[in-house]
Design a protein around this motif. Sequence first.
Motif, PDB file in Angstrom:
ATOM      1  N   THR A 213      64.610  33.418  19.012  1.00  0.00           N
ATOM      2  CA  THR A 213      64.155  34.760  19.611  1.00  0.00           C
ATOM      3  C   THR A 213      62.549  34.854  19.476  1.00  0.00           C
ATOM      4  OG1 THR A 213      63.918  35.790  17.240  1.00  0.00           O
ATOM      5  CG2 THR A 213      66.005  36.272  18.345  1.00  0.00           C
ATOM      6  N   GLY A 214      62.069  35.618  20.572  1.00  0.00           N
ATOM      7  CA  GLY A 214      60.701  36.022  20.719  1.00  0.00           C
ATOM      8  C   GLY A 214      60.376  36.900  19.769  1.00  0.00           C
ATOM      9  N   SER A 215      59.141  37.153  19.969  1.00  0.00           N
ATOM     10  CA  SER A 215      58.207  38.389  19.148  1.00  0.00           C
ATOM     11  C   SER A 215      57.791  39.321  20.071  1.00  0.00           C
ATOM     12  CB  SER A 215      57.125  37.847  18.381  1.00  0.00           C
ATOM     13  OG  SER A 215      56.155  38.957  18.222  1.00  0.00           O
ATOM     14  N   SER A 216      58.017  40.678  19.793  1.00  0.00           N
ATOM     15  CA  SER A 216      57.781  41.550  20.868  1.00  0.00           C
ATOM     16  C   SER A 216      56.061  41.738  20.962  1.00  0.00           C
ATOM     17  CB  SER A 216      58.441  42.688  20.572  1.00  0.00           C
ATOM     18  OG  SER A 216      57.859  43.290  19.047  1.00  0.00           O
ATOM     19  N   ILE A 217      55.293  41.211  20.019  1.00  0.00           N
ATOM     20  CA  ILE A 217      53.921  41.316  20.171  1.00  0.00           C
ATOM     21  C   ILE A 217      53.374  39.964  20.240  1.00  0.00           C
ATOM     22  CG2 ILE A 217      53.861  41.662  17.436  1.00  0.00           C
ATOM     23  CD1 ILE A 217      51.139  42.939  17.872  1.00  0.00           C
ATOM     24  N   MET A 218      53.750  38.861  19.812  1.00  0.00           N
ATOM     25  CA  MET A 218      53.106  37.578  19.613  1.00  0.00           C
ATOM     26  C   MET A 218      53.822  36.700  20.594  1.00  0.00           C
ATOM     27  SD  MET A 218      52.825  37.424  15.671  1.00  0.00           S
ATOM     28  CE  MET A 218      54.377  38.012  15.405  1.00  0.00           C
ATOM     29  N   PRO A 219      53.349  36.601  21.888  1.00  0.00           N
ATOM     30  CA  PRO A 219      53.909  35.572  22.985  1.00  0.00           C
ATOM     31  C   PRO A 219      54.339  34.347  22.696  1.00  0.00           C
ATOM     32  CG  PRO A 219      51.919  37.133  23.903  1.00  0.00           C
ATOM     33  CD  PRO A 219      51.935  37.104  22.294  1.00  0.00           C
ATOM     34  N   GLN A 220      53.617  33.798  21.875  1.00  0.00           N
ATOM     35  CA  GLN A 220      53.791  32.431  21.479  1.00  0.00           C
ATOM     36  C   GLN A 220      54.894  32.042  20.542  1.00  0.00           C
ATOM     37  OE1 GLN A 220      51.952  34.291  19.616  1.00  0.00           O
ATOM     38  NE2 GLN A 220      51.508  33.398  17.651  1.00  0.00           N
ATOM     39  N   LYS A 221      55.437  33.058  20.098  1.00  0.00           N
ATOM     40  CA  LYS A 221      56.407  32.755  18.823  1.00  0.00           C
ATOM     41  C   LYS A 221      57.777  32.319  19.457  1.00  0.00           C
ATOM     42  CE  LYS A 221      55.969  34.544  15.056  1.00  0.00           C
ATOM     43  NZ  LYS A 221      55.798  33.926  14.056  1.00  0.00           N
ATOM     44  N   ARG A 222      58.333  31.334  18.673  1.00  0.00           N
ATOM     45  CA  ARG A 222      59.848  31.134  18.766  1.00  0.00           C
ATOM     46  C   ARG A 222      60.573  31.294  17.465  1.00  0.00           C
ATOM     47  NH1 ARG A 222      61.749  28.227  23.087  1.00  0.00           N
ATOM     48  NH2 ARG A 222      63.176  27.041  21.366  1.00  0.00           N
TER      49      ARG A 222
END
Length: 461
Positions: free
Chosen positions: A276-285
Amino acid sequence: MSNKMWGGRFASGPDEIMEEINASIGFDQKLALQDIAGSRAHAAMLAKAGIVAAEDAASIDRGLDAIGREIESGAFAFSRALEDIHMNIESRLAELIGPAAGRLHTARSRNDQVAVDFRLWVRDAIDGLDVQLRGLQTALAEKALAYAGAVMPGFTHMQAAQPVTFGHHLLAYVEMLARDRSRLRDARHRLNESPLGAAALAGTSFPIDRDATAKALGFDRPTANSLDSVSDRDFVLETLGAASICAIHLSRFAEEIVLWATPQFGFAALSDRFSTGSSIMPQKRNPDAAELVRGKAGRIIGALNAMFIVMKGLPLTYSKDMQEDKEGTFDALQSLSLCLAAMTGMVGDLEPNLERMKAAAGAGYATATDLADWLVRTLKMPFREAHHVTGRLVGLASGKGIGLEELSLAEMQGVAPGINSEVFAVLGVDKSVESRTSYGGTAPANVRTQAEGWLARLKAE
Ligand code: ARG
């Protein structure tokens, strides 16, 4: 108004709060189909034994069949005033077929009824888990075969210890899951006795045939003691125990996936499907599915604990405390099923980063044991002395900030004069894993044989 199923001696109905604390229909409606199966077997037996007229039993059977369809289609209206699934179904039966419905409860109590229903539900759940466990084992063994020779660090104390292969690591979980399946099979074997006919607690004066109902419901035999029959929840404890151990295995693996997926490890990428992604940190997986598998293990173990504590002080036989057996068990076994599905999906999609793994396997002096073994084999050193010599070489290399294989021959000979240039062959990670050919060891050839063996056995099941 007093309860229409048991309110004969009551002048008025229960308090609102009494009804709320007492009712189990909110959760035991999950037992509906098991309850109907148990009742149909009981009614057929009553007719055969001449306890209920054949035409009454036939109309009971038709009514129960119709109720089963109402429940499956969602048309059935569950009522909290009728407490539980058993009385909801019996009351509906009376609406459908009239007074004959009242004959179904002859020689039976809700105490043996609920014990039968719950055993049947747990038995089905075990069978479903077994199929899922086999699926996960297959996914793991397939990956293991594909990566039988892919070198990664094996860890102890969370520190790189010796090189192993990714396939070998995955097969470790195949073994654990095999034990989980065997534990669940054991639990199934012991639970597969029918308590039906124990009635409230003492048995019944009617000439019932408990072998017949046991057989009709797929049980191996009837339970032998009526008191035990209505008060035993070992089968729940045992199943939740096996489920908890399995959940711990999944959780340990989930934890490894979480670690491997970090940029710091970089050992394996999870697919988009299981990240899933993060709603604030675009780089996250984020590895949410793995984290939830780890988290749900806590919930499953919690259900086992709750059940231990519910049961520990109960005198024989039935007490209403035992109604607390269901929610945690439903939740735990369904959570385990979801975890198995998620793990199977994640394993199928897991893409190891072979370069990262291999580099990490070589770092941290992970071939030091190979060097010590070489000193034993080639220079005939006692292992303890070889361990000491290797420790000095590791100290030398680490002081210089280089790997063991980067030490010069002269530097090595400064520590142990007998060392010759052949030593460099064992300092590579590939050579290291290839040499571990002892049974159960990590040599790629071993891993391939084991993975193929597993796949063949799983397929033949
Ligand atoms: N709903 C009850 C349970 O789940 C059924 C058994 C009720 N027996 C009784 N004696 N009140 O345990």
